[in-house]
Design an enzyme around this catalytic site. Sequence first.
Site, short mmCIF file in Angstrom:
data_model
loop_
_atom_site.label_atom_id
_atom_site.label_comp_id
_atom_site.label_asym_id
_atom_site.label_seq_id
_atom_site.Cartn_x
_atom_site.Cartn_y
_atom_site.Cartn_z
N ALA A 89 0.84 -1.21 0.00
CA ALA A 89 0.00 0.00 0.00
C ALA A 89 0.87 1.25 0.00
O ALA A 89 1.83 1.34 0.76
CB ALA A 89 -0.91 -0.01 1.23
N GLY A 90 0.55 2.18 -0.87
CA GLY A 90 1.34 3.41 -0.91
C GLY A 90 0.61 4.51 -1.67
O GLY A 90 -0.26 4.23 -2.51
N PHE A 148 12.98 14.90 -7.47
CA PHE A 148 12.42 16.26 -7.42
C PHE A 148 10.92 16.15 -7.14
O PHE A 148 10.21 15.44 -7.83
CB PHE A 148 12.67 16.92 -8.78
CG PHE A 148 12.27 18.36 -8.86
CD1 PHE A 148 13.20 19.38 -8.69
CD2 PHE A 148 10.94 18.71 -9.10
CE1 PHE A 148 12.82 20.71 -8.77
CE2 PHE A 148 10.56 20.04 -9.18
CZ PHE A 148 11.50 21.04 -9.01
N TYR A 153 7.83 11.17 -0.16
CA TYR A 153 7.75 9.80 -0.70
C TYR A 153 9.12 9.12 -0.65
O TYR A 153 9.24 7.97 -0.24
CB TYR A 153 7.24 9.91 -2.14
CG TYR A 153 6.97 8.63 -2.86
CD1 TYR A 153 5.74 7.98 -2.72
CD2 TYR A 153 7.90 8.07 -3.74
CE1 TYR A 153 5.46 6.81 -3.42
CE2 TYR A 153 7.63 6.91 -4.44
CZ TYR A 153 6.41 6.28 -4.29
OH TYR A 153 6.13 5.13 -4.98
N PRO A 183 10.50 -0.94 -7.42
CA PRO A 183 10.11 -0.73 -8.82
C PRO A 183 10.56 0.62 -9.33
O PRO A 183 10.67 1.59 -8.56
CB PRO A 183 8.57 -0.77 -8.77
CG PRO A 183 8.20 -1.33 -7.44
CD PRO A 183 9.34 -0.99 -6.52
N GLY A 184 10.79 0.69 -10.61
CA GLY A 184 10.95 1.98 -11.28
C GLY A 184 9.56 2.50 -11.62
O GLY A 184 8.56 2.11 -11.03
N TYR A 185 9.51 3.40 -12.59
CA TYR A 185 8.22 3.95 -13.03
C TYR A 185 7.44 2.84 -13.74
O TYR A 185 7.91 2.26 -14.71
CB TYR A 185 8.45 5.16 -13.94
CG TYR A 185 8.87 6.39 -13.14
CD1 TYR A 185 7.94 7.37 -12.82
CD2 TYR A 185 10.16 6.53 -12.66
CE1 TYR A 185 8.30 8.48 -12.06
CE2 TYR A 185 10.54 7.63 -11.90
CZ TYR A 185 9.60 8.60 -11.61
OH TYR A 185 9.96 9.69 -10.84
N ARG A 195 1.75 14.68 -14.77
CA ARG A 195 1.65 15.59 -15.92
C ARG A 195 2.37 14.98 -17.12
O ARG A 195 3.46 14.41 -16.96
CB ARG A 195 2.32 16.92 -15.54
CG ARG A 195 1.35 18.07 -15.43
CD ARG A 195 1.99 19.31 -14.87
NE ARG A 195 3.30 19.61 -15.43
CZ ARG A 195 4.24 20.33 -14.76
NH1 ARG A 195 3.99 20.77 -13.55
NH2 ARG A 195 5.39 20.58 -15.32
N1 CAA Z 1 15.20 18.76 -11.62
C1 CAA Z 1 15.45 20.08 -11.54
N2 CAA Z 1 14.51 21.02 -11.73
C2 CAA Z 1 13.28 20.61 -12.03
C3 CAA Z 1 12.96 19.23 -12.13
C4 CAA Z 1 13.98 18.30 -11.92
N3 CAA Z 1 13.76 16.98 -12.01
N4 CAA Z 1 11.65 19.13 -12.43
C5 CAA Z 1 11.18 20.39 -12.51
N5 CAA Z 1 12.17 21.27 -12.28
C6 CAA Z 1 12.06 22.74 -12.29
C7 CAA Z 1 11.12 23.18 -13.40
O1 CAA Z 1 11.85 23.31 -14.61
C8 CAA Z 1 10.61 24.50 -12.89
O2 CAA Z 1 11.60 25.48 -13.10
P1 CAA Z 1 11.20 26.97 -13.46
O3 CAA Z 1 10.39 27.48 -12.29
O4 CAA Z 1 12.52 27.65 -13.62
O5 CAA Z 1 10.39 26.86 -14.72
C9 CAA Z 1 10.52 24.28 -11.38
O6 CAA Z 1 11.42 23.21 -11.09
C10 CAA Z 1 9.12 23.90 -10.93
O7 CAA Z 1 8.75 22.67 -11.60
P2 CAA Z 1 7.26 22.31 -11.95
O8 CAA Z 1 6.72 23.27 -12.98
O9 CAA Z 1 7.18 20.87 -12.31
O10 CAA Z 1 6.53 22.61 -10.55
P3 CAA Z 1 5.08 22.27 -10.14
O11 CAA Z 1 4.89 22.87 -8.79
O12 CAA Z 1 4.13 22.56 -11.24
O13 CAA Z 1 5.09 20.65 -10.04
C11 CAA Z 1 5.72 18.53 -9.19
C12 CAA Z 1 5.87 20.05 -9.04
C13 CAA Z 1 4.25 18.12 -9.02
C14 CAA Z 1 6.53 17.90 -8.08
C15 CAA Z 1 6.21 18.09 -10.58
O14 CAA Z 1 7.51 18.60 -10.80
C16 CAA Z 1 6.27 16.59 -10.73
O15 CAA Z 1 5.24 15.95 -10.95
N6 CAA Z 1 7.50 16.02 -10.65
C17 CAA Z 1 7.71 14.57 -10.77
C18 CAA Z 1 7.47 13.88 -9.47
C19 CAA Z 1 7.55 12.39 -9.68
O16 CAA Z 1 8.46 11.86 -10.31
N7 CAA Z 1 6.58 11.66 -9.16
C20 CAA Z 1 6.52 10.24 -9.31
C21 CAA Z 1 5.09 9.79 -9.16
S1 CAA Z 1 4.89 8.07 -9.51
C22 CAA Z 1 5.67 7.29 -8.24
O17 CAA Z 1 6.04 7.87 -7.27
C23 CAA Z 1 5.86 5.82 -8.38
C24 CAA Z 1 7.28 5.48 -8.20
O18 CAA Z 1 7.61 4.91 -7.17
C25 CAA Z 1 8.24 5.74 -9.27
#
Ligand code: CAA
Length: 246
Positions: A89-90, A148, A153, A183-185, A195
């Site tokens: 669960a997560g 990021f 998490y 797991p990876g993505y 998004r």
């Molecule tokens: N490294 C460095 N900078 C980054 C970055 C990264 N990886 N990602 C985004 N940024 C920067 C952006 O370019 C942006 O810069 P500017 O303000 O200069 O344009 C700034 O950081 C803000 O980024 P966002 O526009 O994305 O900010 P937001 O508030 O709209 O969204 C967030 C934030 C929701 C965390 C979004 O960045 C996001 O969804 N990130 C990915 C998170 C992720 O990987 N989640 C995994 C979910 S699935 C899971 O968790 C299963 C698993 O186990 C793998």
Amino acid sequence: MKKLALVTGAKGGIGSAITEKLVQDDYRVIATHFTGGAQCAQDWFEEKGFKQDQVRLLELDVTDTDQCATRIAKLLEEEGTIDVLVNNAGITRDSVFKKMDAEKWHDVINTNLNSLFNVTQPLFAAMCEKGGGRIINISSVNGQKGQFGQANYAAAKAGMMGFSKSLAAEGARAGVTVNVVAPGYTATPMVTAMRDDVLESITNQIPMKRLAKPEEIAASVAYLASEAGAYITGETLSVNGGLYMQ
Ligand code: CAA
């Protein structure tokens, strides 16, 4: 007699694949569920075509210590000792840390990490007394490498690894193994809810250029649960298409 497995968060993307694989491998699975309520779980059960002797539904809030203690104690009385526990669960509550409120932090730590105490504690002593068992904790590549927007998490998922190594040391003499699958993505609603631009950029970083299939995660869980995995304990098995190599 069938071996008994308990899978938390069973109707989620990875949980469903794990449940189906363990049923295929002839386990009886206690499938715990929470979000959506009883009807949603029943719909999932029917949609998957499970039979009563294959899967039993159990409503369980893995963040509720008392409820887990009571319901799992009752379950053990009714079903006997659990052979395989999969803490799956997560949730995610992604946010850059500057904007992360306490609720997002605590929800993730409670569901993804404190749940390990709540669910494992009532089962572990019985497993040791029986002289064998498997505990498999579903972590994430992001608990290994950080991500990021996922300070909450990644903290919880990394914590699962420390927990698992410690419990592995405690369970080893009794033949109880404790391992992590990271797991990876993976192609599940949790990941595809991201998004589009973010998901595309992450997929581009994966050397295999694709998401994992849920069945690929389930296969690793089944291996660690099987007799073939008996001598593996305290280990993290990464299933991430090369996204992070330790
Ligand atoms: N490294 C460095 N900078 C980054 C970055 C990264 N990886 N990602 C985004 N940024 C920067 C952006 O370019 C942006 O810069 P500017 O303000 O200069 O344009 C700034 O950081 C803000 O980024 P966002 O526009 O994305 O900010 P937001 O508030 O709209 O969204 C967030 C934030 C929701 C965390 C979004 O960045 C996001 O969804 N990130 C990915 C998170 C992720 O990987 N989640 C995994 C979910 S699935 C899971 O968790 C299963 C698993 O186990 C793998």
